[in-house]
Write an enzyme that holds these catalytic residues in place. Sequence first.
Site, PDB file in Angstrom:
ATOM      1  CD  GLU A 237      18.357  31.972  17.172  1.00 24.24           C
ATOM      2  OE1 GLU A 237      18.221  32.286  15.971  1.00 24.24           O
ATOM      3  OE2 GLU A 237      17.823  32.614  18.096  1.00 24.24           O
TER       4      GLU A 237
ATOM      5  CB  SER B 149      62.454  70.468  50.952  1.00 25.89           C
ATOM      6  OG  SER B 149      62.419  71.743  51.548  1.00 25.89           O
TER       7      SER B 149
END
Length: 748
Positions: A101, A471
Amino acid sequence: MTSLYDNLPPVEVGGRRLVGRVLFGLLVVIAAALGVGSGLLIVYSTDLPQVAELEKFRPSSITELYDDQGRIIGSFALQRRMIGKYEDFPKVLRDAVISTEDKDFENHFGINFWRVIGAAFRDVTSGSRAQGASTLTMQLSRNLFLSADRNFRRKVQEVMLSLQIERRFTKEQIFTMYCNQIYLGHGVYGFEAGSHFYFNKPAKDLTLEEAAVLAGLPKAPNSYSPINSPDKAIRRRNLVINNMLEDGKITADQALKAKEAPIKLSFQNDQNALAPWFVEDIRRYLEKKYGSDEVHEAGLRVYTTLNMDLQKTANQAVLDGLSAYERRHGWKGKLPNVVAAGDDLASYQHPDWDNAVEPGAYFHSLVTEVSPASARVKFGRTSATLLPEDMKWTGHKSPQEILSIGDIAYIKVGSIAGDKIKVSLEQDSGTQGSLLAVDNTTGDIKAMVGGRDYEESKFNRAVQAMRQTGSSFKPYVYAAAVDKLGVTPDDTILDAPVSFPSGGGMYTPHNYDGKFEGVITLRRAIADSRNIPALKLAERVGIRDVIDMAHRFGVTTQIQPYLPVALGAAEITLFEQVAAYATFPNDGVRVTPRYITKVTDYDGRVLEEDYPEVRDVISAQTARTMVEFLEQPVLHGTAYAASVAFKGHALGGKTGTTNDFTDAWFLGFSPSTTCGVWVGFDEKKSLGAKETGAKAALPIWIDYMKVALKDKTKEDFVGQPAPPANAVAKKAEPPATAPPPGDDAESH
C-alpha cells in the site's frame, strides 16, 4: 580609443520590452495560481475536520458479552471491529501492508508528492475521477473524515488532512489507526477482526501467506475476498508476496513456499449462536437502557451470568431430547423442497449453516444426490453421505424411498474423521423444547434454550411462552396447605371418587391411571401425582389462597379462582416456574433470575453492577417441608428415573402433563441448581399418547443435570442429613423392578 563593448551589436529597445512583458506575465500567472490555490485551500479547509479530534477518537467497536468465566459468548456491532495495539500487528503483516500500500511510509511526510501531482494533472486534463497515489496516511484521513466520493476537492482535503496527521502523530500511531480502521470485506473492519474472521486466530499468530491475504484486501475487499473469489484472492496474495520479496522483506525461498500454499480459511463461528435467546434478551435490555448507538458502536463490556459449558450441554440435551421424541413417533416425511419452491440448488443457503460442524450438531441439510443405496447432503461448505443404516429408524431401507433432490433433510453429525463426516437422518416435525437453569443462591441464569432452532423461530419459549402447567402446579397447592394447615408428608388423605360443586354443576375429576388408592399418605400422593388428593387439599385451603400462594412465588398470570386450577389449568412461563421452584431449596427466599452481573464502558468504567434481587416468600420451615414433599416424586414416583441417574444425590422436583398431552414439564432442583424443561408444540397440539413430563421432559433435565452436578456429589438440602454416597432410592409401590408410574394429566 575604443571600448570592448563598441564591437557588440546594439540591443533593440523592443526586445527588452518583450522580455519584461514575458517576465511580468509569468509573475502574474504565478501570483494568480498562488491566489487561486490559496483560495481553494481556504474554501476546501472551511469544513475540514479537526485532526486534533483524533487524539480522542475511538473507532466504532464491538460490544462483547462474557460468560461467568470471562469467555466471549456474544457481541453486538454495526461494524465488526476489534481494536488492536501496534504490537498486536506482527512484523510480517506490517511488511505486507507497507510493501503493497505505501512503500515509502516510513520516510514521507504524509503524501507522495510526485504521484499526487501526476494524479491531479490527469484529473484536470482528462476530467476523469481522481486517480490513486494515496499513502496509508491519506487512506486513513479519507476513511476517518471524508466521503468515498472520488473528486478533486476530496483529494485536496485528503492531502491537507494527511499533512496535519503526520505532524501530530508518530508513524506507529498512524499505522495502528490505519490497521484498526481499514475495511476488509464481509462487514469486517481492521486487521485484528479480519484475522479472527478469516482465520479464527489473533493477528499476532498470522503466517506469511495469511498476512499477505489480509494485506491484499484493502484495495478491493469484495473483489479479492477469499470467500467470494478464491482465485482472485490467490493472485492478489501472490502479488503482495512478490512486493515483499522485491523490498527485501522475505527471502525467495519464503516467497516460493508461501505462494505454493493454498488459502486455508478457518471461519470464526457466530458467537451469538451459542445462546441466541439469552443474548437477544440482553440486547433488548441494553438498548432500552443505553440506546442502540451505545450498544452497537461504543464497545461496552457486558459480564453475564451464563456458563458456556453448561449452555452447550443444555443445547445438546434439548436437541437430543426432541430427536428421541421424533423417533418414538416415526417418520412423517413431507419435507420442504428447494426445487419445488422455485429456488436454485447451487445458491441455496440455510441460516444454520453458519454454525460449527462438530459431533452432536444438528443441521437442516440440502439433498443434492439420491440413489437406492445412498443420499448426498450438503450443509454449508460440508457434504456427507446418508446410508440406509443412518435412517433405519424410519422403517425405510432405501434413501430413494423418502428423499428427493432438493429436499431439506434434518440431520445430526456423528463422528468426524478428517474429511469424512458420519451423519444420521433426523426429523423436525415442529416439536419445540425449552430449558432454563439457575443458581439457587444468586439467581444467576446458567443456561437458557428458547426452542429448537433460533434461526427458524426467535420466539423465546423459556421466557415468553405461556403454557398450561399440568401437575407441575401442585407444589403451590401443597405449599399453601403446609403454610395454612400445617400438613406434613406423613399425614393421610382419602384417594377415592369425589365430586365438587361448580358453577355449571358438579365437577368429577379422575386420576391419570383411572384408579383410586384409598387412604394414602401425602408423600405418596405427591410422589405419584394423584389428582384427587391435590384437589381435596386445594378445597380445604381455599383456591383463592392457592392462587395467592402462586403469586407470592412470582407467578404473574391472572388466574381465575376455579378448583381445576389446582391441577394446572393456569398458563405460566418456564421462567416463572423455575424462579418459583428455586425458592424451595433456598429456605423460602425467592431470588429473581438475573442475566447480568456488570456492565462497563470501553475504558473499564462501571456503568452498572447488578446484585441478586431477593424476597421472602414462605417461612424456612415451610420451605423445608416442601423440599421433603418434592423429594418424593424423585425417590418413589413419577420422576424416579432421576434417582436412578444420580444415585443418592439430593434432588427434588415435579413432573407436569396437561390434558391430551399438549404440554410436558419437569421442574427439578438440587441444593445448588434449579432447572426446568418444557416440551410441546407452539400450537395447542397433542404430543401423542403417553408423552408425559416423565417421558418427554425429564430425560432432557437428566442430561443437563449430569453435567451441572458433576462436581457437586456431597451437597444436601438444609436441615437434612446427606444420603449415603452409594444410596439408590427404592420405590415403595410398585416395586423398583416395575416401570415407574406414568405422570398424571389435569382434569378440568
